[in-house]
Design a protein around this motif. Structure first.
Motif, short mmCIF file in Angstrom:
data_model
loop_
_atom_site.label_atom_id
_atom_site.label_comp_id
_atom_site.label_asym_id
_atom_site.label_seq_id
_atom_site.Cartn_x
_atom_site.Cartn_y
_atom_site.Cartn_z
N LEU A 9 0.84 -1.19 0.00
CA LEU A 9 0.00 0.00 0.00
C LEU A 9 0.87 1.24 0.00
N ILE A 10 0.52 2.20 -0.85
CA ILE A 10 1.17 3.51 -0.83
C ILE A 10 0.18 4.51 -0.27
N VAL A 11 0.57 5.20 0.79
CA VAL A 11 -0.27 6.23 1.41
C VAL A 11 0.33 7.59 1.06
N GLY A 30 -1.48 -4.47 11.99
CA GLY A 30 -0.46 -5.45 11.65
C GLY A 30 0.35 -5.15 10.41
N TRP A 31 0.18 -3.97 9.82
CA TRP A 31 0.97 -3.59 8.65
C TRP A 31 2.37 -3.16 9.07
N TYR A 32 3.34 -3.45 8.22
CA TYR A 32 4.69 -2.91 8.38
C TYR A 32 4.72 -1.59 7.62
N ALA A 60 3.10 -1.04 4.01
CA ALA A 60 2.58 0.27 3.59
C ALA A 60 3.72 1.27 3.61
N ALA A 61 3.77 2.13 2.60
CA ALA A 61 4.78 3.18 2.52
C ALA A 61 4.10 4.53 2.43
#
Length: 289
Positions: A9-11, A30-32, A60-61
C-alpha cells in the motif's frame, strides 16, 4: 499480486490530511509501515516485501512532498508499479480551510510554504499531487474527521473480516505485591473465601481443577462473573468505536495465586465471546509464593 505475495500500500496525499494517523492505524492492524520514503525506494521495498513472504505480508509506505525534489518522480514510479497490479494507492485529502486550521493548531509551516503563506503552500502542493489523486485507488476526504474517526475509517477499509479490533489482557495479581500500574480496570476477589486456609488446596493454584471448582462455586462468584461480563461488554465495544486498541482488566486477590487466577480464567473465556475482542491471559504473581 500473485497468491504468494502480500499486500503493498502507498499512502500519500495532502500534508495535514492525516497521513500519520493512517500510518498508526495501519500499524495497529499489523501492517509494516515505512514513513517518508523517497519514491525511488518503492520498487526495492516492494521487492523486499515479496522476498520476505510471510515475514512481510502487509507493507505500507507513506510518500509525500517531504521528499522534496525526489517527490517529483513519484507519479511515474507509482504508475509503473500500479500497471503491474502490485500496489494500491490511498490518497488523503481535505479542504483548504481545514488544512489551514490544522497547520495553525500545531504551529508548523507547510513544507512547501517557503516565504509565502500557509495557503500558498497548500495550493502549490495540491497542484503537484493532482495526478496522484486522479489515479488513486482509494481517496479519503478527512475534512470532517477527527483522528479517532479517521482511524475508524482505516479499520473499516483495511481490517480483515472477523479480525479483532480490540485486544484485552485479563490479568490476575496479588494485592500484597501492589496494584498493576498499567491496569485500566481493577476488581477485587477478596470477597470470596480464600483457598489458602484449606490445607488440601493451599499448595495448588487457580489453574488446578480443585481450586477452580472451589472458587467458582462460592457464594457470589457466579453473580460477579455474570454482572462484570455484562458491565465490560459495552466498555470493550466502546473501546472499539474509539479505536483504543488495547486495555488491561486486572483481577486481584491477596497473593495472586488462587481466587484471582481462577476468576481470570473464567472471565477471559466469557470476554472472548464478544465480537471484535481478542483476549490474552496473564497471571502476574503466580509462582511468587
Amino acid at each position: 499480486m500473485s497468491a504468494d505475495q502480500g499486500e503493498f500500500l502507498i499512502v500519500t496525499g495532502m500534508s495535514g490530511a492525516g497521513r500519520s494517523t493512517v500510518a498508526n492505524a495501519l500499524e495497529d492492524l499489523g501492517w509494516y509501515v515505512v514513513d517518508n520514503l523517497p519514491p525511488q525506494m518503492l520498487r526495492p521495498l516492494l521487492d523486499l516485501a515479496n522476498l520476505g513472504g510471510a515475514a512481510l505480508p502487509k507493507v505500507a509506505a507513506v510518500v509525500d512532498v517531504r521528499g522534496r525534489d525526489l517527490f517529483d518522480g513519484f507519479p511515474g514510479v507509482a504508475r509503473a508499479l500500479r500497471e503491474h497490479g502490485s500496489v494500491q494507492v490511498v490518497f488523503l485529502d481535505a479542504s483548504d480551510d481545514v488544512l489551514v486550521r490544522r497547520f495553525e493548531s500545531v504551529r508548523r509551516p507547510h513544507p512547501l510554504q517557503g516565504d509565502g503563506t500557509l495557503l500558498d503552500g497548500i495550493r502549490t502542493e495540491r497542484t503537484r499531487v493532482a495526478p496522484l489523486r486522479e489515479a488513486a485507488d482509494i481517496v479519503i476526504d478527512t475534512s470532517s474527521f477527527n483522528v479517532h474517526q479517521l482511524a475508524t475509517k482505516v479499520n473499516e477499509v483495511f481490517a480483515e473480516e472477523g479480525a479483532a479490533r480490540h485486544k484485552v489482557t485479563v490479568m490476575s495479581f496479588g494485592f500484597k505485591y501492589g496494584l498493576p500500574s498499567d491496569a485500566d480496570l481493577v476488581a477485587d476477589m477478596r470477597f470470596l473465601p480464600n483457598p489458602f486456609w484449606i490445607d488440601e488446596l493451599r499448595g495448588s493454584t487457580g489453574l488446578d481443577a480443585e481450586v477452580r471448582d472451589y472458587v467458582l462455586t462460592r457464594e457470589g462468584a457466579q453473580e460477579f462473573l455474570d454482572a462484570y461480563t455484562t458491565a465490560l461488554r459495552p466498555v470493550l465495544e466502546g473501546y472499539q468505536r474509539e479505536n483504543k486498541s488495547h486495555s488491561t482488566v486486572a483481577i486481584g486477590c491477596t497473593g495472586g495465586k488462587h481466587r484471582s487466577v481462577a476468576m481470570v480464567e473464567e472471565l477471559a473465556a466469557r470476554l472472548g465471546q464478544i465480537p471484535g475482542v481478542a483476549v490474552t491471559v496473564r497471571h502476574r504473581d503466580l509462582g511468587r509464593e
